[in-house]
Design an enzyme around this catalytic site. Structure first.
Site, PDB file in Angstrom:
ATOM      1  N   ARG A  60      -3.518  18.711 -17.443  1.00  0.00           N
ATOM      2  CA  ARG A  60      -4.514  19.610 -16.852  1.00  0.00           C
ATOM      3  C   ARG A  60      -4.893  19.208 -15.430  1.00  0.00           C
ATOM      4  O   ARG A  60      -5.369  20.034 -14.645  1.00  0.00           O
ATOM      5  CB  ARG A  60      -5.733  19.707 -17.782  1.00  0.00           C
ATOM      6  N   GLU A  97     -10.675   9.156 -25.354  1.00  0.00           N
ATOM      7  CA  GLU A  97     -11.757   9.373 -26.326  1.00  0.00           C
ATOM      8  C   GLU A  97     -11.144   9.384 -27.724  1.00  0.00           C
ATOM      9  O   GLU A  97     -11.743   8.925 -28.683  1.00  0.00           O
ATOM     10  CB  GLU A  97     -12.454  10.712 -26.003  1.00  0.00           C
TER      11      GLU A  97
HETATM   12  N1  HPA Z   1     -12.147  18.579 -23.651  1.00  0.00           N
HETATM   13  C1  HPA Z   1     -10.983  18.415 -23.022  1.00  0.00           C
HETATM   14  N2  HPA Z   1     -10.376  17.255 -22.901  1.00  0.00           N
HETATM   15  C2  HPA Z   1     -10.957  16.196 -23.441  1.00  0.00           C
HETATM   16  C3  HPA Z   1     -12.174  16.279 -24.105  1.00  0.00           C
HETATM   17  C4  HPA Z   1     -12.802  17.545 -24.220  1.00  0.00           C
HETATM   18  O1  HPA Z   1     -13.903  17.703 -24.763  1.00  0.00           O
HETATM   19  N3  HPA Z   1     -12.513  15.029 -24.496  1.00  0.00           N
HETATM   20  C5  HPA Z   1     -11.520  14.214 -24.081  1.00  0.00           C
HETATM   21  N4  HPA Z   1     -10.583  14.913 -23.433  1.00  0.00           N
END
Ligand code: HPA
Length: 173
Positions: A60, A97
């Site tokens: 992204r 995360e």
């Molecule tokens: N959205 C998109 N990408 C991510 C998120 C999220 O909440 N948490 C970690 N990467």
């Protein structure tokens, strides 16, 4: 144009794992005016920081960073997942995360002394950002800032990187 970008971010419960609220930025991208406004805000920030080049982490970060680079008339350098780039690379690993991964950049992608702004959609634990900074600095670049659509301040990304200037359009607690 002043935009409430949160109106263009969808919050999805339990994706990709239970307990995660996923902030989906694709509604920003699919609205031409809003995508342009978000790009412009990041580009103004990168210009103010004196960026010579934009780095975007796969995937992204490509979408967010490329239009920022073209608006400023500076180059774009991808930081890619392993084994995608064909020439000699530097590699750094990072925790997410959820999960972990590595990033690679071509060794000659950044010229020594170039000022770099990193662009991505979202900063959570700042693992990706940390890896990108490590790579850019190994290549001789200077990270002058990082710009995101979304920041999750409760995951304390900024505290892990106190020397990095960070900009985000919206924050979710
Ligand atoms: N959205 C998109 N990408 C991510 C998120 C999220 O909440 N948490 C970690 N990467």
């Amino acid at each position: 144009m002043t935009v409430d970008f949160k109106k263009y971010i969808a919050s999805v419960q339990d994706f990709p794992n239970k307990g995660i609220v996923f902030r989906d930025i694709t509604p920003i991208l699919s609205d031409g005016e809003i995508f342009r406004a978000a790009t412009h805000e990041l580009a103004e920030y990168a210009k103010k920081r004196g960026a010579d080049v934009i780095v975007g982490p796969e995937a992204r970060g490509f979408i967010v960073g490329c239009p920022v680079a073209t608006e400023l008339g500076v180059g774009f350098v991808p930081a890619r997942k392993p084994h995608k780039l064909p020439r000699e690379v530097e590699r750094a690993s990072y925790d997410l995360e959820y999960g972990s991964n590595s990033l690679e950049m071509h060794k000659d992608a950044i010229k020594p002394g170039q000022k770099v702004v990193i662009c991505d959609d979202l900063m959570a634990t700042a693992g990706t950002l940390h890896a990108a900074i490590e790579l850019i600095e190994r290549l001789g670049g200077e990270v002058v800032g990082a710009a995101f659509y979304v920041e999750l301040p409760d995951l304390k990304g900024r505290e892990k990187l106190p020397n990095v200037d960070i900009f985000s359009l919206v924050q979710y607690h």
